[in-house]
Design an enzyme around this catalytic site. Sequence first.
Site, PDB file in Angstrom:
ATOM      1  N   ARG A   1      54.284  26.199  21.441  1.00  0.00           N
ATOM      2  CA  ARG A   1      55.169  26.139  22.466  1.00  0.00           C
ATOM      3  C   ARG A   1      55.324  24.529  23.170  1.00  0.00           C
ATOM      4  NH1 ARG A   1      54.543  30.220  27.547  1.00  0.00           N
ATOM      5  NH2 ARG A   1      52.569  28.717  28.042  1.00  0.00           N
TER       6      ARG A   1
ATOM      7  N   THR B   1      59.359  22.351  27.675  1.00  0.00           N
ATOM      8  CA  THR B   1      60.609  23.286  27.560  1.00  0.00           C
ATOM      9  C   THR B   1      60.273  24.699  27.481  1.00  0.00           C
ATOM     10  OG1 THR B   1      60.670  23.319  25.115  1.00  0.00           O
ATOM     11  CG2 THR B   1      61.873  21.620  26.524  1.00  0.00           C
TER      12      THR B   1
ATOM     13  N   ASP C   1      44.206  29.923  28.079  1.00  0.00           N
ATOM     14  CA  ASP C   1      44.969  29.493  26.857  1.00  0.00           C
ATOM     15  C   ASP C   1      43.989  30.133  25.880  1.00  0.00           C
ATOM     16  OD1 ASP C   1      45.430  28.176  24.622  1.00  0.00           O
ATOM     17  OD2 ASP C   1      46.675  26.928  25.434  1.00  0.00           O
TER      18      ASP C   1
ATOM     19  N   ASP D   1      42.859  27.884  22.770  1.00  0.00           N
ATOM     20  CA  ASP D   1      41.831  26.958  23.300  1.00  0.00           C
ATOM     21  C   ASP D   1      40.368  27.869  23.495  1.00  0.00           C
ATOM     22  OD1 ASP D   1      43.235  24.855  23.264  1.00  0.00           O
ATOM     23  OD2 ASP D   1      43.419  24.792  25.633  1.00  0.00           O
TER      24      ASP D   1
HETATM   25  C1  PRP Z   1      50.262  30.541  22.908  1.00  0.00           C
HETATM   26  C2  PRP Z   1      50.250  32.005  22.586  1.00  0.00           C
HETATM   27  C3  PRP Z   1      51.660  32.613  21.913  1.00  0.00           C
HETATM   28  C4  PRP Z   1      52.312  31.579  22.892  1.00  0.00           C
HETATM   29  C5  PRP Z   1      52.803  32.769  23.748  1.00  0.00           C
HETATM   30  O1  PRP Z   1      50.331  29.655  21.609  1.00  0.00           O
HETATM   31  O2  PRP Z   1      49.242  32.224  21.314  1.00  0.00           O
HETATM   32  O3  PRP Z   1      51.645  32.078  20.511  1.00  0.00           O
HETATM   33  O4  PRP Z   1      51.565  30.849  23.524  1.00  0.00           O
HETATM   34  O5  PRP Z   1      53.919  31.913  24.730  1.00  0.00           O
HETATM   35  P1  PRP Z   1      55.391  32.473  24.741  1.00  0.00           P
HETATM   36  O6  PRP Z   1      55.348  33.800  24.555  1.00  0.00           O
HETATM   37  O7  PRP Z   1      55.937  31.842  25.989  1.00  0.00           O
HETATM   38  O8  PRP Z   1      55.881  31.788  23.502  1.00  0.00           O
HETATM   39  P2  PRP Z   1      50.444  28.046  21.855  1.00  0.00           P
HETATM   40  O9  PRP Z   1      51.721  27.868  21.955  1.00  0.00           O
HETATM   41  O10 PRP Z   1      49.405  27.743  23.097  1.00  0.00           O
HETATM   42  O11 PRP Z   1      49.918  27.671  20.829  1.00  0.00           O
HETATM   43  P3  PRP Z   1      48.459  27.702  19.968  1.00  0.00           P
HETATM   44  O12 PRP Z   1      48.230  29.137  19.576  1.00  0.00           O
HETATM   45  O13 PRP Z   1      48.618  26.793  18.660  1.00  0.00           O
HETATM   46  O14 PRP Z   1      47.587  27.154  20.958  1.00  0.00           O
HETATM   47  N1  URA Z   2      49.993  31.115  26.048  1.00  0.00           N
HETATM   48  C1  URA Z   2      48.425  31.492  26.283  1.00  0.00           C
HETATM   49  O1  URA Z   2      47.460  31.301  25.523  1.00  0.00           O
HETATM   50  N2  URA Z   2      47.942  31.727  27.521  1.00  0.00           N
HETATM   51  C2  URA Z   2      49.276  32.049  28.445  1.00  0.00           C
HETATM   52  O2  URA Z   2      48.753  32.595  29.491  1.00  0.00           O
HETATM   53  C3  URA Z   2      50.527  31.884  27.993  1.00  0.00           C
HETATM   54  C4  URA Z   2      50.837  31.348  26.679  1.00  0.00           C
END
Ligand code: PRP
Ligand code: URA
Length: 208
Positions: free
Chosen positions: A104, A108, A199, A202
């Site tokens: 994400r 945005t 997160d 993380d």
């Molecule tokens: C997180 C999570 C989803 C997304 C959800 O990923 O694992 O994929 O956010 O958010 P949304 O419904 O608003 O799209 P992130 O973008 O943090 O990436 P990562 O798993 O690589 O850390």
């Molecule tokens: N992605 C995450 O990992 N946690 C949240 O709460 C939202 C998006």
Amino acid sequence: MGNVTITNHPLIQHKLTLLRDKNTGSKEFRALVSEIAMLMCYEATRDLPLKEVEIETPVSVAKTRVISGKKLAFVPILRAGLGMVDGVLALVPSARVGHIGLYRDPDTLQPVEYYCKLPDIEEREVIVLDPMLATGGSAIDAISQIKKRGPKSIKFMGIIAAPEGLDALCKAHPDIDIFCAALDEKLNDHGYILPGLGDAGDRIFGTK
Ligand code: PRP
Ligand code: URA
């Protein structure tokens, strides 16, 4: 809303409480994500088609049933969806696994795709894995990619959903079944789920 199932089995709810706790470290967090995914997969595969077969037991012949059709495909959304793969493969070891890499944009909140490698999913049942359904952007985008390849059906399996994301996913893809362990209160100004678990990527991988 579309076909939404909140899997409120006591074992899942108990593990989810441990997962939300900020004092739960990465090692335990990873194990919990995997265990919850396995329990949810049991529910999400409840309607898999079966066919009759005849086998020989040591003492007789048995008419019995096996799963029919092509093997299932799991598609984790990177990174956090990776944490669910071991759990679902423990139940369906012969499944195919595809990967979709999305992150994400922090400003945005729109998903940015950086990787897509899918097995042949034509005529397969596909289960998309991502623990967090926040705005819904990542799941909507991933499922749009998968639909282009002609799967038989698509399910989404998440752990925590925000009402905003669930609503958006149902509107964008009303034909899919959605499984979540919890429907939380709302998103905060940064698109994080409240109360959520922070997160997920993380916490699984110990990054910040
Ligand atoms: C997180 C999570 C989803 C997304 C959800 O990923 O694992 O994929 O956010 O958010 P949304 O419904 O608003 O799209 P992130 O973008 O943090 O990436 P990562 O798993 O690589 O850390
Ligand atoms: N992605 C995450 O990992 N946690 C949240 O709460 C939202 C998006």
